[in-house]
Scaffold this active site. Structure first.
Site, PDB file in Angstrom:
ATOM      1  CG  HIS A 156      52.902  50.441  33.205  1.00 56.54           C
ATOM      2  ND1 HIS A 156      51.692  51.732  33.624  1.00 56.54           N
ATOM      3  CD2 HIS A 156      52.139  49.715  33.710  1.00 56.54           C
ATOM      4  CE1 HIS A 156      51.320  51.094  34.270  1.00 56.54           C
ATOM      5  NE2 HIS A 156      50.925  50.632  34.869  1.00 56.54           N
TER       6      HIS A 156
ATOM      7  CD  GLU B 145      53.556  54.792  34.019  1.00 53.03           C
ATOM      8  OE1 GLU B 145      53.445  54.154  33.037  1.00 53.03           O
ATOM      9  OE2 GLU B 145      52.696  55.619  34.849  1.00 53.03           O
TER      10      GLU B 145
HETATM   11  C1  GLP Z   1      49.167  49.413  38.254  1.00 48.45           C
HETATM   12  C2  GLP Z   1      51.009  48.370  38.994  1.00 48.45           C
HETATM   13  C3  GLP Z   1      50.909  47.106  38.243  1.00 48.45           C
HETATM   14  C4  GLP Z   1      50.539  46.483  37.228  1.00 48.45           C
HETATM   15  C5  GLP Z   1      48.994  47.468  36.665  1.00 48.45           C
HETATM   16  C6  GLP Z   1      47.934  46.679  35.943  1.00 48.45           C
HETATM   17  O1  GLP Z   1      50.180  50.060  37.369  1.00 48.45           O
HETATM   18  N1  GLP Z   1      51.687  49.255  38.963  1.00 48.45           N
HETATM   19  O2  GLP Z   1      52.035  46.149  38.382  1.00 48.45           O
HETATM   20  O3  GLP Z   1      51.074  45.589  36.624  1.00 48.45           O
HETATM   21  O4  GLP Z   1      49.196  47.979  36.982  1.00 48.45           O
HETATM   22  O5  GLP Z   1      46.975  46.380  37.023  1.00 48.45           O
HETATM   23  P1  GLP Z   1      45.451  45.359  36.360  1.00 48.45           P
HETATM   24  O6  GLP Z   1      46.879  43.942  36.311  1.00 48.45           O
HETATM   25  O7  GLP Z   1      44.665  45.864  37.626  1.00 48.45           O
HETATM   26  O8  GLP Z   1      45.241  45.538  35.160  1.00 48.45           O
END
Ligand code: GLP
Length: 241
Positions: A138, A143
């Site tokens: 995503h 999603e």
């Molecule tokens: C959430 C946010 C996304 C982000 C993802 C991954 O779902 N809505 O924008 O890319 O988390 O997060 P992380 O960088 O902590 O793995």
């Protein structure tokens, strides 16, 4: 796609921040699209460092965030509003009125979402969009689905996303199950995109995004169609490509 593999998350932060800083130096009222999650934190740290060293000023910069949880107030410690203030806005000279994080609890969702897209357009569109990626591919909170989404909308989060996000909450029941997110089409409208990912739990999503067919089953795969995308990843995230 410009795929670059780095040794550490910090090196990614330096490279991503350099692109953003150069943009702001060329246009001090640049429009930034910003993301939450752990992936952009080293980039934000580099931007703060550059501001503290008088390398760059954000006083005319505007920003639009990708997404926000529904069902918790902006003041919640886990809201993306709080995240952005703690990890970037409070430490640089960006003006509060120039920062936009979607309202997670709008009275009229449709009116709010339309207004958010219009505000981005009226500002001139996003110059640089920072993105992370979910384990399921995503982007923002778009999603895996049957169709690519268009503008900002309210989305139901998948089990995999709720599972990934529960580390920030006391109980899994507290993890929001819905969010307001920019759509895939709004993300693609950005003139330049930097996607950041680290760790083996992102390897499959990175593989599908870079090597898979363009399909809404992996929302990030649409980035193959954009002409100015940087994919900045570490060796672990790159392990399947
Ligand atoms: C959430 C946010 C996304 C982000 C993802 C991954 O779902 N809505 O924008 O890319 O988390 O997060 P992380 O960088 O902590 O793995």
């Amino acid at each position: 796609m410009d795929v670059k593999i780095f040794n550490t998350a910090e090196e990614i932060g330096v490279a991503a921040a350099e692109i953003i800083i150069n943009k702001i130096k060329a246009d001090d009222s640049a429009i930034l699209g910003l993301a939450t999650g752990s992936s952009p934190i080293p980039t934000y740290n580099e931007l703060i460092k550059a501001y503290n060293n008088n390398v760059v000023s954000f006083k005319n910069v505007k920003s639009f965030n990708l997404d926000e949880y529904c069902g918790i107030p902006a003041s919640d410690r886990n809201s993306y509003y709080t995240f952005m203030h703690q990890n970037l806005f409070n430490s640089i000279d960006i003006k509060e009125e120039n920062t936009q994080v979607p309202d997670g609890n709008p009275e009229d969702v449709e009116v709010f979402c339309k207004g958010y897209d219009e505000a981005i357009k009226n500002a001139g569109g996003i110059d640089i969009q920072v993105l992370g990626i979910g384990r399921n591919g995503h982007i923002g909170f778009n999603e895996p689905a049957e169709k690519f989404t268009k503008g900002t909308y309210k989305v139901k989060l998948t089990e995999s996303t709720i599972e990934a996000n529960k580390r920030f909450f006391d109980k899994v029941e507290d993890v929001p199950t819905e969010a307001i997110t920019m759509g895939v089409e709004s993300i693609l409208d950005a003139k330049e995109i930097i996607l950041i990912a680290t760790g083996t739990d992102k390897a499959q999503a990175i593989h599908d995004m870079v090597k898979g067919e363009v399909s809404p089953a992996c929302p990030a795969s649409i980035l193959q169609k954009h002409s100015n995308v940087h994919i900045f990843i570490d060796k672990d995230a790159a392990s399947l490509i």
